[in-house]
Design a protein around this motif. Structure first.
Motif, PDB file in Angstrom:
ATOM      1  N   LEU A  37      13.646 -14.899  35.561  1.00 60.31           N
ATOM      2  CA  LEU A  37      14.655 -14.621  36.582  1.00 60.31           C
ATOM      3  C   LEU A  37      14.996 -13.138  36.620  1.00 60.31           C
ATOM      4  O   LEU A  37      15.068 -12.536  37.709  1.00 60.31           O
ATOM      5  N   GLU A  38      15.209 -12.522  35.451  1.00 61.59           N
ATOM      6  CA  GLU A  38      15.547 -11.096  35.417  1.00 61.59           C
ATOM      7  C   GLU A  38      14.423 -10.253  35.999  1.00 61.59           C
ATOM      8  O   GLU A  38      14.674  -9.262  36.685  1.00 61.59           O
ATOM      9  N   ALA A  39      13.179 -10.660  35.738  1.00 62.07           N
ATOM     10  CA  ALA A  39      12.038  -9.924  36.289  1.00 62.07           C
ATOM     11  C   ALA A  39      12.022 -10.005  37.806  1.00 62.07           C
ATOM     12  O   ALA A  39      11.693  -9.022  38.490  1.00 62.07           O
ATOM     13  N   MET A  40      12.379 -11.156  38.363  1.00 57.61           N
ATOM     14  CA  MET A  40      12.394 -11.314  39.813  1.00 57.61           C
ATOM     15  C   MET A  40      13.558 -10.548  40.441  1.00 57.61           C
ATOM     16  O   MET A  40      13.431  -9.980  41.527  1.00 57.61           O
ATOM     17  N   VAL A  41      14.700 -10.502  39.754  1.00 56.84           N
ATOM     18  CA  VAL A  41      15.841  -9.750  40.268  1.00 56.84           C
ATOM     19  C   VAL A  41      15.508  -8.262  40.342  1.00 56.84           C
ATOM     20  O   VAL A  41      15.861  -7.570  41.303  1.00 56.84           O
ATOM     21  N   ALA A  42      14.795  -7.784  39.313  1.00 56.00           N
ATOM     22  CA  ALA A  42      14.465  -6.361  39.253  1.00 56.00           C
ATOM     23  C   ALA A  42      13.291  -5.985  40.146  1.00 56.00           C
ATOM     24  O   ALA A  42      13.083  -4.796  40.420  1.00 56.00           O
ATOM     25  N   ALA A  43      12.525  -6.968  40.595  1.00 55.63           N
ATOM     26  CA  ALA A  43      11.343  -6.675  41.415  1.00 55.63           C
ATOM     27  C   ALA A  43      11.748  -6.076  42.757  1.00 55.63           C
ATOM     28  O   ALA A  43      12.767  -6.438  43.342  1.00 55.63           O
TER      29      ALA A  43
END
Length: 329
Positions: A37-43
């Motif tokens: 989830l954090e990776a997708m938010v930062a993408a």
């Protein structure tokens, strides 16, 4: 045959109100993955479209994207609709989560196979395995222990959509009669006429030549063979098909070592290539099991298809170099 993802991708992409969507019914037993989830938010950039079951507005694929969009302060998200029953929606959800994105955990895939075995009892073990990313033998174990799937079926639908009988006894007997009456028929012609697989037709031919019974005696499904623990055979994989003939199969390594000492093979390019191919199959079962257990789910279908194609190539090779073919030529 897997869920029709191509047909899904032809559906138009539209903006959907996140507040109108339901996140229930996910095949992920433990919920979302915080790291993912954090990776997708930062993408950077727009998130790929989600998939929503139109009749229920339930998210089939894209729960992490929904949460990421909310974290970004967005109220809408791009998505496609899927039309179908609840059971079809679940199958599509599992397939999409297995084939790409964050793979489902093994426990999730086994639980999904359990549900699909109940909702689609007519599907073959291989077809359920292709959707869930686990082995057909694991699906068979799940099918046997799940309540509601114990009633015997006369046939099942395979990955290619064809209906095949579970009991091939009648087909084997018909194939034997066809081969005896018309030896010029090819294996594929016999298989099609008798509604059996070409590999079963090949086994019938081998049994005819050896004088064995056309219908093999089957071990009861609940009886575990010697060397089996926990329902899984831990002996070295028997990669030389014996056709269930009564004579014992020689140890693979012994046979290959003997072939390696043959100058006619060792000192020719063709012979060395053949020996290298044969040597690949002398691995112990634990190495093959490790490959099965660690194969990425999104690669499983392609690898399984390649394995079946290579098996067909070896079977064709065996039929062309076998004693009966040599005698015929």
């Amino acid at each position: 045959m897997t869920p029709d993802e191509e047909a899904l991708n032809r559906q138009p992409i539209m903006e959907m109100e996140i507040s109108s969507l339901s996140l229930g019914g996910s095949p992920r037993l433990a919920g979302g993955d915080p790291v993912h989830l954090e990776a997708m938010v930062a993408a950077q950039g727009e998130l790929p479209p989600i998939v929503v079951h139109r009749p229920t507005m339930r998210v089939i694929d894209g729960s992490h994207r929904i949460q990421a969009a909310l974290r970004r302060g967005e109220t809408t998200i791009a998505g496609r609709f899927f039309d179908g029953s609840d059971d079809e929606a679940f199958v599509m959800s599992v397939w999409l989560n297995v084939s790409h994105g964050l793979p489902l955990a093994l426990a999730d895939r086994k639980r999904a196979a359990e549900r699909i075995a109940v909702s689609h009892p007519q599907w073959s073990d291989r077809r359920v395995a292709a959707v869930t990313g686990i082995s057909p033998s694991t699906v068979a174990d799940i099918r046997r222990r799940v309540a509601g799937t114990s009633a015997p079926e006369a046939s099942r639908i395979g990955q290619d959509g064809r209906v095949r009988p579970l009991d091939c006894s009648a087909g084997r007997l018909l194939a034997g009669r066809l081969m005896a009456e018309n030896p010029a028929l090819s294996l594929r012609q016999v298989a099609k006429a008798a509604a059996i697989s070409p590999e079963t037709a090949r086994d019938v031919r081998n049994r005819l030549l050896s004088g064995a019974e056309l219908v093999p005696n089957r071990r009861p499904r609940d009886a575990a063979p010697v060397g089996v623990k926990g329902g899984r055979d831990r002996r070295p994989l028997n990669l030389i098909r014996s056709g269930d003939r009564p004579e014992p199969v020689p140890d693979h390594a012994v046979v290959i070592n003997r072939l390696m000492s043959d100058p006619a093979l060792r000192y020719t390019d063709t012979g060395r290539n053949l020996l290298r191919l044969l040597s690949l199959h002398t691995r112990w079962a634990k190495e093959w099991e490790a490959i099965v257990d660690n194969l990425p789910p999104h690669c499983a279908d392609a690898v399984a298809d390649l394995a079946r194609q290579f098996a067909d190539l070896w079977a064709d090779f065996a039929s062309r170099v076998g004693p009966e073919e040599r005698m015929a030529s």
